[in-house]
Design a protein around this motif. Structure first.
Motif, PDB file in Angstrom:
ATOM      1  N   SER A 280      48.824  32.351  30.486  1.00  0.00           N
ATOM      2  CA  SER A 280      47.990  31.439  31.271  1.00  0.00           C
ATOM      3  C   SER A 280      47.560  32.032  32.616  1.00  0.00           C
ATOM      4  O   SER A 280      46.920  31.340  33.394  1.00  0.00           O
ATOM      5  CB  SER A 280      48.779  30.164  31.585  1.00  0.00           C
ATOM      6  N   ARG A 281      47.984  33.253  32.938  1.00  0.00           N
ATOM      7  CA  ARG A 281      47.843  33.755  34.310  1.00  0.00           C
ATOM      8  C   ARG A 281      46.730  34.774  34.498  1.00  0.00           C
ATOM      9  O   ARG A 281      46.241  35.354  33.539  1.00  0.00           O
ATOM     10  CB  ARG A 281      49.181  34.373  34.767  1.00  0.00           C
ATOM     11  N   TYR A 282      46.426  34.971  35.763  1.00  0.00           N
ATOM     12  CA  TYR A 282      45.420  35.959  36.185  1.00  0.00           C
ATOM     13  C   TYR A 282      46.054  37.017  37.068  1.00  0.00           C
ATOM     14  O   TYR A 282      47.030  36.725  37.782  1.00  0.00           O
ATOM     15  CB  TYR A 282      44.326  35.268  37.007  1.00  0.00           C
ATOM     16  N   ALA A 283      45.451  38.209  37.099  1.00  0.00           N
ATOM     17  CA  ALA A 283      45.943  39.258  38.008  1.00  0.00           C
ATOM     18  C   ALA A 283      44.785  40.185  38.412  1.00  0.00           C
ATOM     19  O   ALA A 283      44.868  41.395  38.268  1.00  0.00           O
ATOM     20  CB  ALA A 283      47.048  40.048  37.337  1.00  0.00           C
ATOM     21  N   GLU A 284      43.729  39.598  38.940  1.00  0.00           N
ATOM     22  CA  GLU A 284      42.571  40.425  39.319  1.00  0.00           C
ATOM     23  C   GLU A 284      42.902  41.359  40.467  1.00  0.00           C
ATOM     24  O   GLU A 284      43.598  40.956  41.400  1.00  0.00           O
ATOM     25  CB  GLU A 284      41.439  39.513  39.814  1.00  0.00           C
ATOM     26  N   GLY A 285      42.362  42.556  40.419  1.00  0.00           N
ATOM     27  CA  GLY A 285      42.556  43.463  41.546  1.00  0.00           C
ATOM     28  C   GLY A 285      42.383  44.906  41.161  1.00  0.00           C
ATOM     29  O   GLY A 285      41.902  45.227  40.077  1.00  0.00           O
ATOM     30  N   GLU A 286      42.778  45.795  42.103  1.00  0.00           N
ATOM     31  CA  GLU A 286      42.599  47.237  41.890  1.00  0.00           C
ATOM     32  C   GLU A 286      43.920  47.921  41.574  1.00  0.00           C
ATOM     33  O   GLU A 286      44.980  47.463  42.004  1.00  0.00           O
ATOM     34  CB  GLU A 286      42.004  47.892  43.152  1.00  0.00           C
ATOM     35  N   ASN A 287      43.820  49.059  40.894  1.00  0.00           N
ATOM     36  CA  ASN A 287      44.992  49.885  40.593  1.00  0.00           C
ATOM     37  C   ASN A 287      44.866  51.233  41.277  1.00  0.00           C
ATOM     38  O   ASN A 287      43.767  51.634  41.702  1.00  0.00           O
ATOM     39  CB  ASN A 287      45.123  50.088  39.077  1.00  0.00           C
ATOM     40  N   ASP A 288      46.013  51.963  41.348  1.00  0.00           N
ATOM     41  CA  ASP A 288      45.985  53.269  42.027  1.00  0.00           C
ATOM     42  C   ASP A 288      45.849  54.410  41.007  1.00  0.00           C
ATOM     43  O   ASP A 288      45.668  54.174  39.807  1.00  0.00           O
ATOM     44  CB  ASP A 288      47.218  53.442  42.925  1.00  0.00           C
ATOM     45  N   LEU A 289      45.977  55.615  41.492  1.00  0.00           N
ATOM     46  CA  LEU A 289      45.741  56.779  40.627  1.00  0.00           C
ATOM     47  C   LEU A 289      46.903  57.088  39.688  1.00  0.00           C
ATOM     48  O   LEU A 289      46.845  58.032  38.902  1.00  0.00           O
ATOM     49  CB  LEU A 289      45.409  58.009  41.479  1.00  0.00           C
ATOM     50  N   GLU A 290      47.963  56.296  39.788  1.00  0.00           N
ATOM     51  CA  GLU A 290      49.040  56.420  38.791  1.00  0.00           C
ATOM     52  C   GLU A 290      48.922  55.318  37.741  1.00  0.00           C
ATOM     53  O   GLU A 290      49.785  55.186  36.876  1.00  0.00           O
ATOM     54  CB  GLU A 290      50.397  56.331  39.482  1.00  0.00           C
ATOM     55  N   GLY A 291      47.903  54.493  37.881  1.00  0.00           N
ATOM     56  CA  GLY A 291      47.747  53.382  36.942  1.00  0.00           C
ATOM     57  C   GLY A 291      48.603  52.186  37.316  1.00  0.00           C
ATOM     58  O   GLY A 291      48.783  51.267  36.512  1.00  0.00           O
ATOM     59  N   HIS A 292      49.150  52.228  38.527  1.00  0.00           N
ATOM     60  CA  HIS A 292      49.966  51.089  38.987  1.00  0.00           C
ATOM     61  C   HIS A 292      49.107  50.107  39.774  1.00  0.00           C
ATOM     62  O   HIS A 292      48.036  50.459  40.275  1.00  0.00           O
ATOM     63  CB  HIS A 292      51.093  51.584  39.900  1.00  0.00           C
TER      64      HIS A 292
END
Ligand code: DSN
Length: 452
Positions: free
Chosen positions: A56-68
């Motif tokens: 049911s959740r959202y997690a919009e945003g950016e990731n870093d160069l390790e894929g984290h």
């Protein structure tokens, strides 16, 4: 109002009944040979069932160069961030790469983000692709997302029909003349490795990135049973996570940030993931993705080897019984798939429909010499062996399955009669091999390995 609610009641009952009936039909009574589908272990299913809130959740945003996870724009993320980072780390460990993006909801989505990101990075809209009839996925094609959504200009690789792979020398000439920003390999009818290593230096000459669509063969790559595209020179690997990789439906992108140009491209691809093409990344599949990757780390080599072996045994057996299986001089296949020309028996559509009546499920398929617009009744069928392998089929079982198929293909028995034998045969395989029965078993197994 009463009439309307009557209709809604009927629709609701139909919805529930069809869902129940489907599970019985495809999971219990059919033999599934669609090359693009996969089968999950009980542990992966248990993980999926555990994740109903995540669903049911959202997690919009950016990731870093390790894929984290780098930044998220919603609150309530403290466990979601851990989950995404863990899933990414297990995937990176399995595929020995420095970066991944696990937020893609499908393989087509992985292609969308990768093609878009790379065309932004190169400011070049030309892409060299395998023709559709020679195995490219529809998302690589002018008639699919590459052409109609992204507006890319497609130039075809040269394809060697006898060898059932890309013609290296002719494609080198094509790439030098076209100067594309992206060169793709891989696809959906994919029997033999593509010449990634051989064309890497040509890509460098023209400044193109190599994107390799491993949707079909991701599990075989994990098991070391197919070419290893990242080690052979691919910059990006795109895939779905539910074919030979037996996880939840979803997508993934892999890369090794081995140069500043790949690092730059990763940033563009991440931009194409978010904000360009996702809002909801379907978080509930991520824990199950991690468990499926772990199963491949432990059992993937054995699973991949048996899958390819089963496909080759079927190729040989069908061929010996007079059916035109492609790639004969190369052992029929090096992947989980076979391509079979069934024009003699009425064409791909008829044969696939007859087999469906016998509860053997596969799909009609264009073959490299077909008109690529004739998707209605192409010459071929495509057969995939990843599902039956995971259910425990070995060489003898494959030959028996081929006997059942031959009766239907050649019309020596009515599909309805063969169906009873298919159901009885299918009932003998009630376990999922090369995986875990529960999450408890996963943890116990790992603790045993590390001695705890
Ligand atoms: N269309 C699928 C296939 O069957 O290969 C992949 O998305």
């Amino acid at each position: 109002m009463l009439g309307e609610m009557d209709e809604i009641l009927n629709l609701t009952l139909e919805l529930i009944e069809a869902s129940q009936a489907h599970e019985q039909y495809r999971d219990i009574e059919c033999i599934n040979l669609i090359a693009s589908e996969g089968i999950k272990s009980p542990a992966v299913k248990e993980m999926l069932r555990l994740c109903m809130d995540l669903e049911s959740r959202y997690a919009e945003g950016e990731n870093d160069l390790e894929g984290h996870v780098k930044v998220r724009y919603y609150q309530g993320q403290k466990y979601i961030t851990k989950i995404e980072n863990c899933a990414a780390d297990i995937i990176k460990n399995l595929f020995k790469c420095s970066w991944t993006d696990v937020r893609l909801v499908s393989g087509t989505h992985a292609n969308l983000a990768t093609f878009k990101g790379l065309s932004l990075a190169t400011k070049n809209k030309k892409m060299v692709v395998t023709p559709l009839s020679c195995g490219a996925h529809i998302s690589h094609d002018y008639a699919g997302l590459a052409g109609r959504v992204l507006g890319l200009e497609m130039i075809d690789h040269a394809y060697d029909v006898r060898e059932m792979t890309i013609d290296t020398d002719k494609s080198a000439q094509i790439i030098r003349a076209a100067k594309p920003g992206i060169i793709t390999f891989g696809g959906s009818l994919f029997l033999f490795p593509h010449p990634v290593k051989e064309l890497r230096s040509v890509a460098d000459e023209v400044g193109a990135y190599i994107a390799y669509d491993a949707a079909h063969v991701l599990g075989l790559i994990a098991g070391g049973a197919f070419q290893d595209p990242l080690r052979e020179g691919a910059d990006f690997v795109t895939a779905s996570t539910h074919k030979t990789f037996p996880g939840p439906q979803g997508g993934v992108i892999l890369a090794d940030a081995k140069s500043s140009s790949v690092e730059d491209a990763i940033k563009w691809v991440q931009h194409a993931v978010f904000p360009l093409s996702t809002s909801n990344t379907h978080l509930a599949r991520l824990p199950a993705l991690g468990v499926a990757a772990l199963e491949l780390k432990l059992f993937g080599a054995e699973l991949a080897k048996q899958t390819v072996r089963n496909a080759q045994v079927a190729g040989q057996y069908l061929y010996e019984h007079g059916v035109k299986v492609l790639g004969e001089h190369k052992g029929f296949t090096m992947s989980h798939q076979l391509a079979v020309d069934v024009r003699e028996y009425g064409g791909g559509k008829k044969v696939a429909q007859d087999l469906e009546e016998a509860n053997i499920i596969l799909n009609r398929n264009l073959l490299p010499y077909d008109d690529q617009n004739n998707r209605e009744n192409p010459s071929g069928i495509r057969i995939g062996f990843q599902d039956v392998t995971r259910r425990g089929f070995k060489e003898g079982d494959i030959k028996y399955l081929c006997d059942l198929m031959l009766k239907v293909i050649k019309g020596t028995r009515k599909p309805q009669e063969v169906k009873e034998e298919v159901i009885a045969f299918r009932k003998q395989f009630n376990k999922i091999e090369y995986g875990f029965n529960s999450l408890e078993e996963v943890v116990k197994h790992l603790k045993n390995i590390v001695g705890k």
